[in-house]
Write a protein that holds these residues in place. Structure first.
Motif, PDB file in Angstrom:
ATOM      1  N   ARG A 104       2.102   0.566  -2.700  1.00 35.16           N
ATOM      2  CA  ARG A 104       2.915   1.309  -1.732  1.00 35.16           C
ATOM      3  C   ARG A 104       2.136   1.636  -0.465  1.00 35.16           C
ATOM      4  O   ARG A 104       2.740   1.851   0.592  1.00 35.16           O
ATOM      5  CB  ARG A 104       3.416   2.605  -2.368  1.00 35.16           C
ATOM      6  CG  ARG A 104       4.434   2.388  -3.476  1.00 35.16           C
ATOM      7  CD  ARG A 104       4.790   3.702  -4.150  1.00 35.16           C
ATOM      8  NE  ARG A 104       5.837   3.519  -5.150  1.00 35.16           N
ATOM      9  CZ  ARG A 104       6.303   4.495  -5.929  1.00 35.16           C
ATOM     10  NH1 ARG A 104       5.807   5.714  -5.818  1.00 35.16           N
ATOM     11  NH2 ARG A 104       7.250   4.243  -6.807  1.00 35.16           N
ATOM     12  N   ALA A 105       0.811   1.699  -0.569  1.00 37.68           N
ATOM     13  CA  ALA A 105       0.019   1.973   0.621  1.00 37.68           C
ATOM     14  C   ALA A 105       0.229   0.886   1.671  1.00 37.68           C
ATOM     15  O   ALA A 105       0.160   1.142   2.878  1.00 37.68           O
ATOM     16  CB  ALA A 105      -1.456   2.077   0.255  1.00 37.68           C
ATOM     17  N   ALA A 106       0.490  -0.333   1.227  1.00 36.63           N
ATOM     18  CA  ALA A 106       0.731  -1.438   2.155  1.00 36.63           C
ATOM     19  C   ALA A 106       2.214  -1.602   2.472  1.00 36.63           C
ATOM     20  O   ALA A 106       2.575  -1.858   3.618  1.00 36.63           O
ATOM     21  CB  ALA A 106       0.189  -2.741   1.566  1.00 36.63           C
ATOM     22  N   PHE A 107       3.071  -1.446   1.461  1.00 35.06           N
ATOM     23  CA  PHE A 107       4.492  -1.777   1.622  1.00 35.06           C
ATOM     24  C   PHE A 107       5.399  -0.566   1.849  1.00 35.06           C
ATOM     25  O   PHE A 107       6.592  -0.746   2.096  1.00 35.06           O
ATOM     26  CB  PHE A 107       4.991  -2.537   0.390  1.00 35.06           C
ATOM     27  CG  PHE A 107       4.521  -3.956   0.321  1.00 35.06           C
ATOM     28  CD1 PHE A 107       5.288  -4.988   0.849  1.00 35.06           C
ATOM     29  CD2 PHE A 107       3.307  -4.275  -0.251  1.00 35.06           C
ATOM     30  CE1 PHE A 107       4.856  -6.299   0.781  1.00 35.06           C
ATOM     31  CE2 PHE A 107       2.864  -5.584  -0.320  1.00 35.06           C
ATOM     32  CZ  PHE A 107       3.633  -6.602   0.205  1.00 35.06           C
ATOM     33  N   GLY A 108       4.864   0.633   1.757  1.00 31.13           N
ATOM     34  CA  GLY A 108       5.711   1.810   1.862  1.00 31.13           C
ATOM     35  C   GLY A 108       6.281   2.183   0.507  1.00 31.13           C
ATOM     36  O   GLY A 108       6.313   1.379  -0.423  1.00 31.13           O
ATOM     37  N   VAL A 109       6.752   3.407   0.385  1.00 29.08           N
ATOM     38  CA  VAL A 109       7.204   3.923  -0.904  1.00 29.08           C
ATOM     39  C   VAL A 109       8.405   3.149  -1.429  1.00 29.08           C
ATOM     40  O   VAL A 109       8.421   2.685  -2.569  1.00 29.08           O
ATOM     41  CB  VAL A 109       7.516   5.431  -0.806  1.00 29.08           C
ATOM     42  CG1 VAL A 109       8.114   5.938  -2.110  1.00 29.08           C
ATOM     43  CG2 VAL A 109       6.246   6.208  -0.478  1.00 29.08           C
ATOM     44  N   ARG A 110       9.415   2.975  -0.602  1.00 31.47           N
ATOM     45  CA  ARG A 110      10.592   2.225  -1.067  1.00 31.47           C
ATOM     46  C   ARG A 110      10.517   0.751  -0.680  1.00 31.47           C
ATOM     47  O   ARG A 110      11.102  -0.099  -1.349  1.00 31.47           O
ATOM     48  CB  ARG A 110      11.874   2.862  -0.526  1.00 31.47           C
ATOM     49  CG  ARG A 110      12.210   4.187  -1.202  1.00 31.47           C
ATOM     50  CD  ARG A 110      13.609   4.640  -0.882  1.00 31.47           C
ATOM     51  NE  ARG A 110      13.769   4.965   0.530  1.00 31.47           N
ATOM     52  CZ  ARG A 110      14.913   5.367   1.086  1.00 31.47           C
ATOM     53  NH1 ARG A 110      16.008   5.474   0.337  1.00 31.47           N
ATOM     54  NH2 ARG A 110      14.974   5.655   2.367  1.00 31.47           N
ATOM     55  N   ASN A 112       8.094  -1.017  -1.214  1.00 29.54           N
ATOM     56  CA  ASN A 112       7.334  -1.648  -2.287  1.00 29.54           C
ATOM     57  C   ASN A 112       8.214  -2.067  -3.467  1.00 29.54           C
ATOM     58  O   ASN A 112       7.733  -2.725  -4.396  1.00 29.54           O
ATOM     59  CB  ASN A 112       6.257  -0.675  -2.782  1.00 29.54           C
ATOM     60  CG  ASN A 112       5.274  -1.319  -3.723  1.00 29.54           C
ATOM     61  OD1 ASN A 112       4.597  -2.269  -3.374  1.00 29.54           O
ATOM     62  ND2 ASN A 112       5.218  -0.802  -4.946  1.00 29.54           N
ATOM     63  N   ARG A 113       9.476  -1.717  -3.439  1.00 27.86           N
ATOM     64  CA  ARG A 113      10.348  -2.100  -4.553  1.00 27.86           C
ATOM     65  C   ARG A 113      10.518  -3.618  -4.647  1.00 27.86           C
ATOM     66  O   ARG A 113      10.701  -4.157  -5.735  1.00 27.86           O
ATOM     67  CB  ARG A 113      11.713  -1.421  -4.411  1.00 27.86           C
ATOM     68  CG  ARG A 113      11.638   0.092  -4.639  1.00 27.86           C
ATOM     69  CD  ARG A 113      12.985   0.763  -4.494  1.00 27.86           C
ATOM     70  NE  ARG A 113      12.868   2.201  -4.764  1.00 27.86           N
ATOM     71  CZ  ARG A 113      13.871   3.060  -4.679  1.00 27.86           C
ATOM     72  NH1 ARG A 113      15.081   2.613  -4.320  1.00 27.86           N
ATOM     73  NH2 ARG A 113      13.683   4.335  -4.932  1.00 27.86           N
ATOM     74  N   LEU A 114      10.453  -4.303  -3.511  1.00 25.95           N
ATOM     75  CA  LEU A 114      10.585  -5.771  -3.536  1.00 25.95           C
ATOM     76  C   LEU A 114       9.423  -6.422  -4.297  1.00 25.95           C
ATOM     77  O   LEU A 114       9.658  -7.162  -5.260  1.00 25.95           O
ATOM     78  CB  LEU A 114      10.691  -6.315  -2.117  1.00 25.95           C
ATOM     79  CG  LEU A 114      10.669  -7.849  -1.980  1.00 25.95           C
ATOM     80  CD1 LEU A 114      11.847  -8.468  -2.730  1.00 25.95           C
ATOM     81  CD2 LEU A 114      10.688  -8.257  -0.502  1.00 25.95           C
ATOM     82  N   ALA A 332       9.610  -0.186  -9.331  1.00 25.63           N
ATOM     83  CA  ALA A 332      10.741  -0.799  -8.623  1.00 25.63           C
ATOM     84  C   ALA A 332      11.904   0.169  -8.441  1.00 25.63           C
ATOM     85  O   ALA A 332      12.848  -0.141  -7.722  1.00 25.63           O
ATOM     86  CB  ALA A 332      11.215  -2.034  -9.379  1.00 25.63           C
ATOM     87  N   GLY A 333      11.836   1.331  -9.090  1.00 29.69           N
ATOM     88  CA  GLY A 333      12.855   2.352  -8.858  1.00 29.69           C
ATOM     89  C   GLY A 333      13.613   2.836 -10.074  1.00 29.69           C
ATOM     90  O   GLY A 333      14.421   3.772  -9.960  1.00 29.69           O
ATOM     91  N   LEU A 334      13.401   2.253 -11.244  1.00 26.77           N
ATOM     92  CA  LEU A 334      14.099   2.709 -12.443  1.00 26.77           C
ATOM     93  C   LEU A 334      13.516   4.044 -12.883  1.00 26.77           C
ATOM     94  O   LEU A 334      12.308   4.172 -13.080  1.00 26.77           O
ATOM     95  CB  LEU A 334      13.953   1.688 -13.577  1.00 26.77           C
ATOM     96  CG  LEU A 334      14.703   2.027 -14.877  1.00 26.77           C
ATOM     97  CD1 LEU A 334      16.215   2.001 -14.639  1.00 26.77           C
ATOM     98  CD2 LEU A 334      14.316   1.056 -15.986  1.00 26.77           C
ATOM     99  N   ARG A 335      14.356   5.033 -13.059  1.00 28.19           N
ATOM    100  CA  ARG A 335      13.884   6.372 -13.390  1.00 28.19           C
ATOM    101  C   ARG A 335      14.158   6.691 -14.851  1.00 28.19           C
ATOM    102  O   ARG A 335      15.150   7.319 -15.213  1.00 28.19           O
ATOM    103  CB  ARG A 335      14.533   7.403 -12.473  1.00 28.19           C
ATOM    104  CG  ARG A 335      14.116   7.222 -11.029  1.00 28.19           C
ATOM    105  CD  ARG A 335      14.578   8.353 -10.138  1.00 28.19           C
ATOM    106  NE  ARG A 335      14.065   8.204  -8.782  1.00 28.19           N
ATOM    107  CZ  ARG A 335      14.250   9.093  -7.810  1.00 28.19           C
ATOM    108  NH1 ARG A 335      14.939  10.192  -8.060  1.00 28.19           N
ATOM    109  NH2 ARG A 335      13.747   8.894  -6.611  1.00 28.19           N
ATOM    110  N   VAL A 336      13.278   6.209 -15.673  1.00 33.77           N
ATOM    111  CA  VAL A 336      13.315   6.485 -17.109  1.00 33.77           C
ATOM    112  C   VAL A 336      11.877   6.703 -17.556  1.00 33.77           C
ATOM    113  O   VAL A 336      10.937   6.358 -16.833  1.00 33.77           O
ATOM    114  CB  VAL A 336      13.936   5.314 -17.918  1.00 33.77           C
ATOM    115  CG1 VAL A 336      15.373   5.065 -17.502  1.00 33.77           C
ATOM    116  CG2 VAL A 336      13.103   4.043 -17.749  1.00 33.77           C
TER     117      VAL A 336
END
Length: 504
Positions: A104-110, A112-114, A332-336
């Motif tokens: 995420r430091a390179a791609f950003g927080v969201r 980086n999901r890609l 990638a964003g799954l919140r479990v």
């Protein structure tokens, strides 16, 4: 590296109470960061000591090159690709979070999901490949022993292997480290026994008579070895070094990761080349059943130990994959919870294995297509990540890795553009004729004067190298100011934790 689980109570130096790891993509506290770089040897060696390494000798010769060319391409591909893992593992000791959160430091927080989604696909794919191989190998051994090697045997083998892999992935780091220590010893010893038992089948005059191939074919073999080994692990390279103290030697992290991961594949490759080069029939059999074919040259009494070493070696790799794939899914964003993500991956792994074992009739073709296709975006991400790590002079601000408004940003446009551009170029320079659904690739070979999809460069898989170089060069040239701005920004006061962090 004991003492890393926040909820595992100590019960003496020789053992700890095993409980499901609660850490997901959250920060590992300094109190839980223990150990020395040399302890990285065990997970990396255990994950790569698989008998499958012998089969890569046949895969390399399949490019139409000589023993010496295959040896050079294989050793360079193995060591260089695992060196990339070692370099990325340094980010783990600079931060306290998994590889795909450090990204995420390179791609950003969201943003980086890609790359996290690509990483998840790669690790789930590898879990499936390793589980399928373990299932087929077990069935082949049982068939040779006359105990039945049909559908029932494969189903039972799949269930047993899946339980081992998913169990390790769900319980987490502590169990994985224990499993890998055992797997390292058992597979190491039994692999040596295997080599001694079949060494008499090596015919050097046959091996040395294999004709040399072209430069393009050597490059193709080298890239295949890179994607089959280190590039299959770069997206998980810091998942274990994050448990080391911050003052750990960076050179030690690089060295022990590279050495631990490369040692077994290098030895197995040499012997695999000698075996496959001595028998064309064995080489063809390996393409259909890479592990099972190796049983055909064994004495019957060693079949059960061989099954054990084959399955344990494959489980050793798959259990690291399922652990990291769960972390990538969370990134990638799954919140479990982490263990739930591992269970999801386990189900997909089993479904994929059912397809490979019971439906697909061409293992090597699909395997090669999978490696080169996903190897391109992963190589591009690796280049971007390496350049970003090299530019940084300070440790990561771990809190800002979870804050879209923090220093690393939300969706910075440049890194995804570089990733997509490098991937587009890379896919244009690789071909996958054995996998019909990938025949669209290679669209740049003709316009660039490389002979098109049937020319001499068609199977050199230049796209993987191109994606790696483009990712690194573009990021190195364009992100210097961004990194300096990030590192000079005052730390954001710590407030309530981000929802994502609490869900991890």
């Amino acid at each position: 590296m004991s003492g890393v689980q926040g909820d595992a109570s100590a019960d003496g130096e020789s053992g700890r109470t095993l409980r499901i790891e609660t850490h997901g993509i959250d920060v590992i506290g300094d109190a839980d960061r223990k150990g020395r770089p040399r302890q990285l040897f065990f997970p990396w060696f255990g994950a790569n000591v698989s008998i499958l390494g012998l089969s890569y000798g046949s895969f390399a010769l399949g490019f139409g090159i000589s023993f010496w060319q295959a040896l050079l391409a294989g050793l360079v591909g193995i060591v260089f690709s695992f060196l990339l893992c070692g370099l990325i593992a340094v980010a783990g000791k600079r931060g306290s979070v998994p590889t795909m959160v450090l990204s995420r430091a390179a791609f950003g927080v969201r943003g980086n999901r890609l790359p996290s989604a690509v990483s998840w696909l790669l690790t789930v794919g590898w879990e499936t490949v390793l589980t399928a191989l373990a299932t087929m190998a077990t069935a082949t051994v049982f068939g040779r022993l006359g105990w039945g090697g049909g559908t029932t045997t494969k189903v039972v083998a799949l269930i047993v292997v899946a339980v081992l892999i998913v169990g390790g992935g769900v319980i987490g780091f502590d169990l994985i480290m224990r499993m890998q220590a055992v797997i390292t010893v058992l597979t190491g010893v039994l692999t040596v026994v295997y080599i001694l038992l079949v060494a008499h089948r090596i015919e050097w005059h046959t091996v040395s008579a294999i004709h040399a191939g072209s430069t393009q074919e050597v490059i193709g073999a080298l890239v295949f070895m890179m994607t089959g080994f280190g590039l299959g692990w770069v997206n998980a390279a810091a998942d274990y070094s994050r448990y080391l103290p911050r003052n750990t030697s960076g050179g030690g992290v690089v060295g022990w990761t590279t050495f631990g991961a490369s040692l077994a594949p290098a030895v197995l490759l040499v012997f695999g080349l000698l075996l496959a080069g001595s028998s064309a029939d064995l080489g063809k059999a390996i393409a259909a059943d890479p592990i099972g074919a190796l049983t055909t040259i064994l004495p019957t009494w060693f079949l059960i130990p061989f099954a054990a070493v084959a399955v344990l070696g494959l489980v050793g790799g798959a259990v690291l994959d399922i652990y990291s794939s769960g972390l990538a899914l969370l990134a990638a964003g799954l919140r479990v919870p982490r263990y739930a993500a591992a269970l999801v991956d386990g189900v997909l792994m089993m479904l994929g294995t059912v397809y490979v074992v019971f439906v697909s009739g061409d293992f090597l073709g699909q395997f090669t297509g999978f490696l080169t296709t996903l190897g391109v975006p992963v190589a591009a991400w690796c280049g971007i990540m390496l350049a970003d790590i090299a530019r940084r002079r300070r440790d990561y601000d771990e809190a800002d890795l979870y804050r879209p408004a923090g220093r690393y940003g939300d969706v910075p446009p440049l890194p995804p553009v570089i990733l997509l551009a490098a991937t587009a170029v890379g896919w244009g320079l690789v071909t996958n004729t054995a996998a019909s659904w990938l025949k669209w690739q290679g669209y740049l070979l003709k316009p660039l004067g490389l002979g098109g999809r049937s020319g001499s460069w068609a199977f050199a898989n230049l796209g993987v190298l191109a994606a790696l170089v483009i990712g690194f060069a573009a990021t190195w040239a364009l992100n210097r100011a961004t990194v300096r701005r990030q590192e000079t920004r005052p730390s954001t006061p710590t407030g309530a934790p981000e929802p994502e962090a609490t869900q991890a």
